[in-house]
Design an enzyme around this catalytic site. Structure first.
Site, mmCIF file in Angstrom:
data_model
loop_
_atom_site.group_PDB
_atom_site.id
_atom_site.type_symbol
_atom_site.label_atom_id
_atom_site.label_comp_id
_atom_site.label_asym_id
_atom_site.label_seq_id
_atom_site.Cartn_x
_atom_site.Cartn_y
_atom_site.Cartn_z
ATOM 1 C CB THR A 40 -0.918 -0.003 1.238
ATOM 2 O OG1 THR A 40 -1.827 -1.063 1.100
ATOM 3 C CG2 THR A 40 -1.662 1.290 1.408
ATOM 4 C CE1 TYR A 54 -5.837 0.600 0.278
ATOM 5 C CE2 TYR A 54 -4.080 -0.371 -1.046
ATOM 6 C CZ TYR A 54 -4.739 -0.224 0.170
ATOM 7 O OH TYR A 54 -4.300 -0.918 1.267
ATOM 8 C CB SER A 87 2.833 -7.968 1.450
ATOM 9 O OG SER A 87 1.768 -7.875 2.381
ATOM 10 C CB THR A 120 0.226 -3.642 6.198
ATOM 11 O OG1 THR A 120 -1.009 -3.743 5.466
ATOM 12 C CG2 THR A 120 0.779 -2.230 6.118
ATOM 13 C CG ASP A 121 -2.493 -7.662 3.547
ATOM 14 O OD1 ASP A 121 -3.108 -7.910 2.496
ATOM 15 O OD2 ASP A 121 -2.803 -6.739 4.334
ATOM 16 C CE LYS A 193 -3.284 -5.061 7.944
ATOM 17 N NZ LYS A 193 -3.222 -5.040 6.458
ATOM 18 C CD GLU A 314 -5.875 -27.159 27.341
ATOM 19 O OE1 GLU A 314 -6.116 -26.566 28.412
ATOM 20 O OE2 GLU A 314 -6.505 -28.163 26.959
HETATM 21 N N1 DAS Z 1 -2.541 -5.810 -0.003
HETATM 22 C C1 DAS Z 1 -1.859 -5.167 1.110
HETATM 23 C C2 DAS Z 1 -0.420 -5.623 1.114
HETATM 24 O O1 DAS Z 1 0.267 -5.446 0.097
HETATM 25 C C3 DAS Z 1 -1.859 -3.696 1.064
HETATM 26 C C4 DAS Z 1 -1.102 -3.151 2.251
HETATM 27 O O2 DAS Z 1 -1.699 -3.068 3.297
HETATM 28 O O3 DAS Z 1 0.106 -2.860 2.134
HETATM 29 O O4 DAS Z 1 -0.014 -6.126 2.151
#
Ligand code: DAS
Length: 357
Positions: A40, A54, A87, A120-121, A193, A314
């Site tokens: 992103t 986006y 990602s 970020t994923d 995340k 467990e």
């Molecule tokens: N699709 C997500 C990624 O590339 C967009 C982001 O949050 O960076 O991880």
């Protein structure tokens, strides 16, 4: 009156620019290399108010650098476009390429630190992988954003600016791979995340972040107690692939169909995202035991998201010959198990690794 004021303002601004230039003589700026992978932070939307829906990974590394000219005052910044992907499509092959490039650059005496721009994923996964394979004490900072570069109040530019300062700082040396978004500094091992769309999504459940970025500098309050970077036994320099390790997710009414398919497809390790403290529903327990007896390494983690998955808690891990993941979530336990399997298939030695890294 107005002329006098504008002259005074011009004098003050001129002095400020001169002091900034003197304070940061080019010869004394750290050299920070930005390795761009997409995400992103390199994304663009149809309108300035588009913050979901986006397109990620459309803006190149030079454009990212040009969009934040303030960086030139705090570091000598160069950039490389290593990949250009969202990602969710990051893979073991990408990680090996990235890890080897990071190690090659950090071995250069003229490189002081590295920033990796990333979606970020899976950012937490790449950061933890690098935390285990980077062979340098120099700073490596992974950064992303939750809004695309075209959005009102895009968080990418300030996140990138802070990441470059952090990667060039003395304070970040020897701290392991760091994640820096939203003015916060986190360690790669414990950050995750936690929200699908808000700017404060990266959290450290229970164990907390390491510090803040504020006023162009890093403030650390904690360091990780777990081994990382130079202190690990993992070496990817001669690896072209990583052992196949998959994750099985449990829930009420689960069966062993997915597990059995992954084992039949050749998984060398299985991480169980169990319920609660890594509890094993009977169909999955039977399937995992059968897999273990066929030589597959089994790690018990939990879908819960925080807390210790205790050995022999467990489940009787001693009897089942399973490994408990300590506080690593399933996606990070998978990374450690993959690297562990490049060193040994001894379950007791691997359990020790989960208590070390
Ligand atoms: N699709 C997500 C990624 O590339 C967009 C982001 O949050 O960076 O991880």
């Amino acid at each position: 009156m107005r002329t006098l004021f504008s002259r005074a303002l011009g004098l003050v601004l001129g002095l400020a620019v001169m002091m900034a230039a003197q304070a940061a003589e080019p010869g004394k700026l750290p050299h920070v290399v930005i390795l761009a992978t997409g995400g992103t932070i390199a994304g663009s939307g149809a309108t300035t108010t588009t913050t979901v829906g986006y397109t990620a990974a459309t803006v190149g590394v030079q454009s990212l650098i040009q969009a934040v000219p303030e960086m030139q005052k705090v570091a000598r910044v160069t950039g490389e476009q290593v990949f250009q992907i969202a990602s969710e499509n990051m893979s073991n092959a990408h990680w090996l390429t990235l890890g080897k490039r990071v190690n090659a650059l950090l071995a250069q005496s003229d490189v002081d630190g590295i920033v990796i721009t990333h979606g970020t994923d899976t950012l937490e996964e790449t950061a933890y992988f690098l935390n285990l394979v980077v062979k340098s004490r120099k700073p490596v900072v992974v950064v992303g954003s939750m809004r695309p570069s075209t959005a009102i109040s895009a968080d990418g530019p300030i996140n990138l600016y802070n990441a470059v300062i952090l990667a060039g700082s003395q304070e970040a040396i020897g701290k392991g791979v760091l994640v820096c978004l939203n003015d916060q500094i986190s360690g790669a091992r414990d950050v995750t995340k936690s929200n699908t769309s808000t700017a404060d999504t990266f959290r450290n459940p229970d164990l907390g972040m390491l510090g803040y970025m504020q006023g162009n500098r890093a403030y650390f309050y904690k360091t990780s107690t777990r081994k990382h970077t130079l202190d690990t036994e993992f070496d990817i320099s001669k690896l072209d692939s990583l052992p196949q390790v998959d994750i099985v997710y449990s829930y009420a009414n689960v069966n062993a169909t997915a597990l059995n398919a992954l084992v039949a497809a050749g998984a060398k390790g299985i991480v169980h995202a169990g319920v609660g403290d890594g509890s094993l529903p009977n169909p999955v327990k039977d399937g995992l035991l059968k897999a273990r007896k066929s030589g597959v390494l089994v790690v018990r983690s939990s879908r819960v998201g925080s807390g210790i998955i205790a050995r022999n808690g467990e489940a009787n891990d001693d009897e089942l010959d399973f490994v408990a993941s300590d506080t690593l979530n399933p996606q990070k336990a998978r990374i450690l198990l993959m690297l562990a399997l490049t060193r040994t298939s001894d379950s007791k030695a691997i359990q020790q690794m989960f208590w070390t890294y």
